[in-house]
Design a protein around this motif. Structure first.
Motif, PDB file in Angstrom:
ATOM      1  N   ARG A 322      26.483 -25.544 -47.658  1.00 15.10           N
ATOM      2  CA  ARG A 322      27.504 -25.398 -46.617  1.00 15.10           C
ATOM      3  C   ARG A 322      28.391 -24.176 -46.831  1.00 15.10           C
ATOM      4  N   GLY A 323      27.774 -23.013 -46.818  1.00 11.50           N
ATOM      5  CA  GLY A 323      28.513 -21.758 -46.922  1.00 11.50           C
ATOM      6  C   GLY A 323      28.444 -20.988 -45.620  1.00 11.50           C
ATOM      7  N   GLY A 324      29.583 -20.505 -45.123  1.00  9.31           N
ATOM      8  CA  GLY A 324      29.589 -19.729 -43.892  1.00  9.31           C
ATOM      9  C   GLY A 324      30.887 -18.966 -43.745  1.00  9.31           C
ATOM     10  N   TYR A 325      30.979 -18.202 -42.655  1.00 16.64           N
ATOM     11  CA  TYR A 325      32.240 -17.485 -42.394  1.00 16.64           C
ATOM     12  C   TYR A 325      32.384 -17.210 -40.903  1.00 16.64           C
ATOM     13  N   VAL A 326      33.610 -16.914 -40.513  1.00 18.71           N
ATOM     14  CA  VAL A 326      33.912 -16.382 -39.189  1.00 18.71           C
ATOM     15  C   VAL A 326      34.758 -15.132 -39.371  1.00 18.71           C
ATOM     16  N   GLU A 327      34.449 -14.102 -38.586  1.00 13.56           N
ATOM     17  CA  GLU A 327      35.312 -12.928 -38.494  1.00 13.56           C
ATOM     18  C   GLU A 327      35.944 -12.933 -37.115  1.00 13.56           C
ATOM     19  N   VAL A 328      37.288 -12.819 -37.061  1.00 11.72           N
ATOM     20  CA  VAL A 328      37.974 -12.775 -35.773  1.00 11.72           C
ATOM     21  C   VAL A 328      38.391 -11.330 -35.494  1.00 11.72           C
ATOM     22  N   VAL A 329      38.265 -10.936 -34.235  1.00 10.91           N
ATOM     23  CA  VAL A 329      38.568  -9.569 -33.802  1.00 10.91           C
ATOM     24  C   VAL A 329      39.552  -9.645 -32.636  1.00 10.91           C
ATOM     25  N   ASN A 330      40.625  -8.888 -32.727  1.00 14.19           N
ATOM     26  CA  ASN A 330      41.647  -8.823 -31.668  1.00 14.19           C
ATOM     27  C   ASN A 330      42.315 -10.163 -31.410  1.00 14.19           C
ATOM     28  N   MET A 331      42.334 -11.041 -32.395  1.00 12.17           N
ATOM     29  CA  MET A 331      43.034 -12.316 -32.233  1.00 12.17           C
ATOM     30  C   MET A 331      44.533 -12.091 -32.393  1.00 12.17           C
ATOM     31  N   ASP A 332      45.321 -12.753 -31.564  1.00 10.76           N
ATOM     32  CA  ASP A 332      46.780 -12.684 -31.675  1.00 10.76           C
ATOM     33  C   ASP A 332      47.206 -13.053 -33.094  1.00 10.76           C
ATOM     34  N   ALA A 333      48.067 -12.226 -33.698  1.00 10.21           N
ATOM     35  CA  ALA A 333      48.435 -12.418 -35.111  1.00 10.21           C
ATOM     36  C   ALA A 333      49.077 -13.784 -35.346  1.00 10.21           C
TER      37      ALA A 333
END
Length: 495
Positions: A322-333
């Motif tokens: 169960r290893g994974g990731y998400v990268e968020v781009v232009n998300m409100d800080a």
């Protein structure tokens, strides 16, 4: 009112009525379905138990081709990945001569970044900082030098938990202001299940089966505009390469989707867990992040995107860690801080899964002693999957009444099957979807476990099943032939 509540509690205490029943439980949970582990899989487990008890069946084993679980199907783990994990789990092995020096260096580096230099310690909720930095470097390499900020990366319990977390942030409103989520049909049931659990509105857009499951912009517009009469669509999910359909999006298609999302003010979720699994000649994986950034302003600076990856698929197949990731781009800080708070409730993703993910995003360098073996093992897995994809398409398309689009990527075929009207009628009498009836009969007579297309969504009047291409080659060919023969027999029976 207080007395009534107390009386109800007393009734429950006396055993006359339970507090938690199907009627009093969370109805959103009751409504959700997850076909990949649904009734057909429950029956497959029962059949396995019966075989162990010596019950005679027309088959000797159950072949579970229902789920993308590579190692359960016999795929061997990648040596370097398991060596690093072993060294991290048991640091006493660092003195062993049986492990290569680069694996030892990697393990020592990771352990230095762990609390108490131990995998048994919690990490911070977004994941070990060192590993998030390695993920950022991986994304930057993959995308041709486009920068990636580790502060925009959240490690997760597989990609699934990250997808659920982002959807939780997006769901709001009531009635016609309730969040709508556009999901591809056919889709991976995680999306429909999560939308149901969160009491959001599922907005279906259909992939074009006649064009190898292509994503059609006109269909996206239709789905969006019809949905606005009943909800507030705020998110668009894209699975690339596709699950269950195996298509790989072209760059032009991705650009068009980004423009559409930007114009319609939709948050983009790009499920890219099969990015290493591209087989078809002329097909190539393009990340949504890379295309978005190369499109320049205003898209690159304003379009909100979350992209997901995992150690469970690809050539790795390390589902259980169960290893994974998400990268968020232009998300409100400020929202990004809320996302961190949401993930903090679960403390941290499994640290062993984080370690395995690090070996995915930071594999051996050409100068490392493990490089040659790592590359050979990786290429062998991907080459065999490509051969299985081609074989699956070929054998299904030779069978009358079965049609299979090219498996361009991912780990599944999603063939369309013709079912005789009498079989459809019999299924309706039993209260089953016709393709569920077909798949259940297939399981009972051959031991082959596949998932009916109705569990993923499909156009009315069409029938499909999803089958993984993961079984070893010596089992896959006879499995495909047996399945084709069963369909012919089934067709004769109900004609």
């Amino acid at each position: 009112m207080a007395l009534k509540t107390c009386d109800q509690g007393q009734v429950a205490m006396n055993g006359l009525k339970k507090v938690l029943t199907l009627d009093t439980m969370n109805q959103c949970v009751r409504r959700l379905e997850y076909a990949v582990r649904g009734p057909i899989v429950v029956r497959a487990l029962e059949l396995e138990q019966e075989l162990r008890q010596g019950v005679k069946k027309p088959f000797t084993e159950v072949i579970r081709a229902n789920i993308g679980d590579a190692q359960a199907m016999g795929q061997k783990p990648i040596t370097f990945m398991r060596q690093v994990l072993s060294l991290c789990v048991n640091p006493e092995l660092l003195s062993s001569p049986h492990f290569p020096e680069d694996a030892k260096r990697r393990a020592e580096r990771i352990l230095q970044a762990c609390g108490g230099h131990s995998l048994g310690a919690y990490s911070i909720s977004s994941g070990i900082q060192l590993i998030r930095e390695d993920v950022a470097r991986y994304i930057q390499r993959r995308d041709g030098g486009i920068p990636s900020d580790p502060n925009n990366i959240f490690l997760s319990t597989g990609a699934s938990d990250a997808i659920v977390a982002v959807l939780k942030l997006l769901v709001a409103g009531e009635g016609r202001t309730r969040t709508g989520v556009l999901i591809p049909i056919p889709q991976y049931p995680l999306y429909s299940a999560t939308v149901a659990e969160l009491n959001a509105v599922q907005v279906d857009y259909y992939l074009d089966e006649e064009r190898a499951w292509a994503l059609d912009l006109a269909e996206l517009r239709r789905a969006l505009h019809e949905a606005r009469a009943r909800c507030c669509p705020r998110a668009l999910c894209v699975i690339n390469p596709g699950n269950p359909t195996g298509q790989v999006q072209t760059r032009d298609c991705i650009e068009a989707v980004i423009r559409f999302a930007f114009d319609e003010r939709l948050f983009l979720l790009a499920d890219e867990v099969y990015q290493d699994n591209v087989y078809a000649e002329g097909s190539q994986f393009h990340s949504f992040k890379k295309v978005l950034m190369e499109m320049g302003p205003p898209y690159a600076t304003q379009q909100e995107l979350a992209s997901f990856h995992s150690a469970s698929k690809g050539y790795m197949g390390e589902c259980g860690f169960r290893g994974g990731y998400v990268e968020v781009v232009n998300m409100d800080a400020a929202v990004q801080q809320q996302m961190l708070k949401l993930m903090s409730v679960r403390l941290c993703p499994p640290v062993s899964g984080q370690v395995l993910l690090d070996t995915v995003v930071s594999p051996p360098e050409p100068s490392d002693p493990s490089f040659a073996q790592f590359q050979a093992e990786k290429q062998a897995v991907l080459a065999e999957l490509a051969a299985k994809a081609k074989l699956t398409e070929q054998i299904f398309n030779e069978a009358p009444g079965i049609r299979c689009n090219p498996v361009q990527g991912a780990m599944y075929s999603f063939p369309r099957v013709q079912l005789p009207p009498k079989a459809v009628q019999r299924a309706q009498e039993l209260g089953q979807a016709p393709d569920m009836f077909f798949c259940m009969r297939l399981l009972e007579e051959t031991g082959i476990c596949v998932v009916p297309g109705s569990g993923f969504g499909q156009r009315e009047g069409t029938y499909h099943f999803r089958m993984t291409i993961l079984p070893p080659m010596e089992k896959l060919r006879p499995l495909l032939e047996k399945l084709s023969q069963f369909h012919a027999k089934f067709t004769r029976e109900f004609s």
